[in-house]
Design a protein around this motif. Structure first.
Motif, PDB file in Angstrom:
ATOM      1  N   LEU A   1      45.426  49.228 -17.111  1.00  0.00           N
ATOM      2  CA  LEU A   1      45.346  48.874 -18.390  1.00  0.00           C
ATOM      3  C   LEU A   1      43.866  48.345 -18.405  1.00  0.00           C
ATOM      4  CD1 LEU A   1      48.511  46.741 -19.043  1.00  0.00           C
ATOM      5  CD2 LEU A   1      47.835  48.622 -20.298  1.00  0.00           C
ATOM      6  N   ALA A   2      43.229  48.004 -17.311  1.00  0.00           N
ATOM      7  CA  ALA A   2      41.618  47.294 -17.337  1.00  0.00           C
ATOM      8  C   ALA A   2      41.078  48.509 -17.504  1.00  0.00           C
ATOM      9  CB  ALA A   2      41.486  46.615 -16.052  1.00  0.00           C
ATOM     10  N   LEU A   3      41.364  49.804 -17.042  1.00  0.00           N
ATOM     11  CA  LEU A   3      40.458  51.070 -17.178  1.00  0.00           C
ATOM     12  C   LEU A   3      40.589  51.601 -18.504  1.00  0.00           C
ATOM     13  CD1 LEU A   3      41.468  53.008 -13.803  1.00  0.00           C
ATOM     14  CD2 LEU A   3      39.397  51.608 -14.245  1.00  0.00           C
ATOM     15  N   ALA A   4      41.579  51.435 -19.168  1.00  0.00           N
ATOM     16  CA  ALA A   4      41.770  51.798 -20.431  1.00  0.00           C
ATOM     17  C   ALA A   4      41.270  50.779 -21.765  1.00  0.00           C
ATOM     18  CB  ALA A   4      43.254  52.267 -20.603  1.00  0.00           C
ATOM     19  N   ASN A   5      41.379  49.511 -21.309  1.00  0.00           N
ATOM     20  CA  ASN A   5      41.074  48.618 -22.496  1.00  0.00           C
ATOM     21  C   ASN A   5      40.027  47.716 -21.969  1.00  0.00           C
ATOM     22  OD1 ASN A   5      43.347  49.445 -24.305  1.00  0.00           O
ATOM     23  ND2 ASN A   5      44.445  48.640 -23.120  1.00  0.00           N
ATOM     24  N   GLY A   6      39.673  47.428 -20.817  1.00  0.00           N
ATOM     25  CA  GLY A   6      38.652  46.700 -20.500  1.00  0.00           C
ATOM     26  C   GLY A   6      39.290  45.487 -19.758  1.00  0.00           C
ATOM     27  N   LEU A   7      38.585  45.226 -18.627  1.00  0.00           N
ATOM     28  CA  LEU A   7      39.045  44.111 -17.944  1.00  0.00           C
ATOM     29  C   LEU A   7      39.126  42.622 -18.724  1.00  0.00           C
ATOM     30  CD1 LEU A   7      39.637  42.377 -15.147  1.00  0.00           C
ATOM     31  CD2 LEU A   7      37.158  42.218 -14.887  1.00  0.00           C
ATOM     32  N   ALA A   8      38.243  42.402 -19.771  1.00  0.00           N
ATOM     33  CA  ALA A   8      38.285  41.282 -20.546  1.00  0.00           C
ATOM     34  C   ALA A   8      39.620  41.221 -21.412  1.00  0.00           C
ATOM     35  CB  ALA A   8      36.857  41.180 -21.485  1.00  0.00           C
ATOM     36  N   TRP A   9      39.898  42.457 -21.819  1.00  0.00           N
ATOM     37  CA  TRP A   9      41.251  42.706 -22.683  1.00  0.00           C
ATOM     38  C   TRP A   9      42.335  42.147 -21.672  1.00  0.00           C
ATOM     39  CZ3 TRP A   9      45.864  45.082 -22.448  1.00  0.00           C
ATOM     40  CH2 TRP A   9      46.719  45.352 -23.487  1.00  0.00           C
ATOM     41  N   VAL A  10      42.582  42.668 -20.673  1.00  0.00           N
ATOM     42  CA  VAL A  10      43.631  42.077 -19.648  1.00  0.00           C
ATOM     43  C   VAL A  10      43.405  40.713 -19.454  1.00  0.00           C
ATOM     44  CG1 VAL A  10      44.423  42.465 -17.334  1.00  0.00           C
ATOM     45  CG2 VAL A  10      43.755  44.659 -18.738  1.00  0.00           C
ATOM     46  N   VAL A  11      42.258  40.171 -19.201  1.00  0.00           N
ATOM     47  CA  VAL A  11      42.256  38.736 -18.847  1.00  0.00           C
ATOM     48  C   VAL A  11      42.548  38.031 -20.024  1.00  0.00           C
ATOM     49  CG1 VAL A  11      40.573  36.841 -18.278  1.00  0.00           C
ATOM     50  CG2 VAL A  11      40.158  38.973 -17.084  1.00  0.00           C
ATOM     51  N   CYS A  12      42.283  38.346 -21.374  1.00  0.00           N
ATOM     52  CA  CYS A  12      42.585  37.642 -22.440  1.00  0.00           C
ATOM     53  C   CYS A  12      44.241  37.590 -22.875  1.00  0.00           C
ATOM     54  CB  CYS A  12      41.861  37.922 -23.654  1.00  0.00           C
ATOM     55  SG  CYS A  12      39.988  37.500 -23.856  1.00  0.00           S
ATOM     56  N   VAL A  13      44.652  38.712 -22.627  1.00  0.00           N
ATOM     57  CA  VAL A  13      46.022  39.030 -22.962  1.00  0.00           C
ATOM     58  C   VAL A  13      47.035  38.642 -21.934  1.00  0.00           C
ATOM     59  CG1 VAL A  13      47.739  40.950 -23.505  1.00  0.00           C
ATOM     60  CG2 VAL A  13      45.401  40.943 -24.624  1.00  0.00           C
ATOM     61  N   TYR A  14      46.623  38.760 -20.770  1.00  0.00           N
ATOM     62  CA  TYR A  14      47.765  38.747 -19.684  1.00  0.00           C
ATOM     63  C   TYR A  14      47.159  37.420 -18.618  1.00  0.00           C
ATOM     64  CZ  TYR A  14      50.318  39.424 -15.429  1.00  0.00           C
ATOM     65  OH  TYR A  14      51.167  39.273 -14.283  1.00  0.00           O
ATOM     66  N   GLY A  15      45.992  37.559 -18.426  1.00  0.00           N
ATOM     67  CA  GLY A  15      45.449  36.866 -17.173  1.00  0.00           C
ATOM     68  C   GLY A  15      45.379  35.168 -17.584  1.00  0.00           C
ATOM     69  N   VAL A  16      44.919  34.727 -18.586  1.00  0.00           N
ATOM     70  CA  VAL A  16      44.791  33.419 -18.941  1.00  0.00           C
ATOM     71  C   VAL A  16      46.256  33.000 -19.132  1.00  0.00           C
ATOM     72  CG1 VAL A  16      43.826  31.630 -20.312  1.00  0.00           C
ATOM     73  CG2 VAL A  16      42.391  33.707 -19.804  1.00  0.00           C
TER      74      VAL A  16
END
Length: 386
Positions: free
Chosen positions: A242-257
């Protein structure tokens, strides 16, 4: 406190700041587990597949709705509003996913259904999705329930005796030090416990929840530890893609935090369930299972009690009857309180105040000076710079 409230003239008391806290009795209770169980309506022990799944569906529907709104509409908001929308999303989704975490925890206790395979299947999927090694934690948590309140054998948030404190403890015994300790505990406490057994019981060699051959597990449990690791790795790989497809920031915002919120609540809830100036701990000369199970406290998180499926305000009943589903725990708690009497502990102190107080007051455990029973230990906080 005791029996659900504060007392002004308790028979055994200690100062906790400006409050007088009634200690829980540390003697052998005048009742048995069987007598407590008889007070609980029999239907409270019934597990319903349909009802249990309804909570999973409810939580996941809210979670995916929040995800849909965030990913489809937040980018349309003007910048000031988007800066506000994301923190609200993180907070609400983190709370909802904590509820999902609690349901997976129930699966580990075989409280979800009458079918062990179903409980393990649901728990494995839900916990793996939150990067929790399901079977690894299931087995260590089961040992926590078997040894609650034991200074030698309990598994998590095992308090240290004064002689076992780290050299830097006295330098953290001040407001800035407590803020730092809480920040580290709430953000890193859960992954550090899983990876390094931080705050767990001491073993004679390195202990790690990801190590199938570690000292935490028996030979017959090792295959399931491998399976737990595989589940976490599979979800981690999915997040990588998902990070490769949408960017690490996207994964952090949507799932990580939101996951950080879940981990923080998990640590806070567990900490406050087992850390309180009124709660005793025991060495092997005084500990037994019932006394240890009663050395816990129910807390009030307000509306979050329901969001967290009442794991917060029915924890005493949960330790007595861990296979009871959460949707019967409130009724069971009301039923057992008259039997437990002073052995039942509830603290309605606002959570942030309680978190600060317990961090300040509960630094180590020690037997009372001149106490007849030296195997009973209480939280204390007097540190010197000598």
């Amino acid at each position: 406190m005791g029996a659900g409230g504060r007392a002004s003239v308790p028979p055994a008391q200690m100062n906790s700041g400006t409050e007088i806290v009634r200690r829980s009795p540390a003697e052998q209770p005048p009742f048995t587990v069987g007598q407590i169980k008889k007070a609980v309506p029999p239907h409270c022990f019934n597990r319903s597949v349909a009802r249990s799944f309804s909570y999973v569906l409810y939580d996941l529907t809210i979670a995916f709705s929040l995800y849909y709104v965030a990913t489809h509409y937040f980018h349309l908001l003007p910048r000031p509003l988007s800066f506000l929308a994301w923190p609200i999303y993180w907070a609400i989704l983190g709370c909802v996913l904590t509820g999902v975490w609690v349901i997976a925890h129930e699966c580990g206790h075989h409280a979800f259904s009458n079918y062990q395979w179903l409980d393990d299947s649901v728990g494995f999927v839900l916990h793996s999705s939150l990067l929790v090694p399901y079977f690894s934690w299931k087995y260590s948590h089961r040992r926590h329930h078997s040894n609650t309140g034991s200074l030698e054998r309990d598994e998590v948030f095992v308090p240290k005796k004064k002689s076992g404190l780290s050299w830097y403890s006295k330098y953290l015994n001040n407001p800035p030090g407590r803020v730092l300790s809480l920040a580290v505990t709430l953000t890193l406490g859960w992954p550090l416990y899983l990876a390094l057994n931080v705050s767990g019981r001491p073993y004679d060699r390195f202990a790690c929840h990801y190590d199938p051959h570690g000292p935490i597990y028996t030979e017959r449990e090792r295959l399931q530890i491998y399976l737990s690791d595989a589940g976490v790795l599979a979800v981690s790989y999915g997040l990588y893609r998902l990070a490769l497809a949408n960017g690490l920031a996207w994964v952090v915002c949507v799932y990580g935090v939101p996951l950080l919120v879940v981990n923080g609540f998990l640590v806070l809830i567990t900490f406050l369930q087992h850390t309180h100036p009124a709660l005793p701990h025991y060495d092997s000369s005084e500990w037994d299972w019932l006394k240890g199970a009663l050395a816990t406290v129910d807390r009030d998180y307000g509306i979050l009690n329901k969001v967290f499926h009442n794991i917060t305000d029915t924890h005493v009943a949960h330790h007595l009857f861990s296979t009871m589903p959460h949707y019967h725990a409130m009724e069971a708690t009301k039923a057992i309180k008259p039997v437990l009497g002073e052995y039942y502990q509830f603290d309605g102190t606002p959570i942030f105040k309680a978190m600060w107080r317990e961090t300040k007051e509960c630094i180590y455990v020690e037997s009372d000076e001149g106490a007849e029973k030296k195997g009973v230990f209480w939280y204390k906080n007097k540190l010197s710079f000598d």
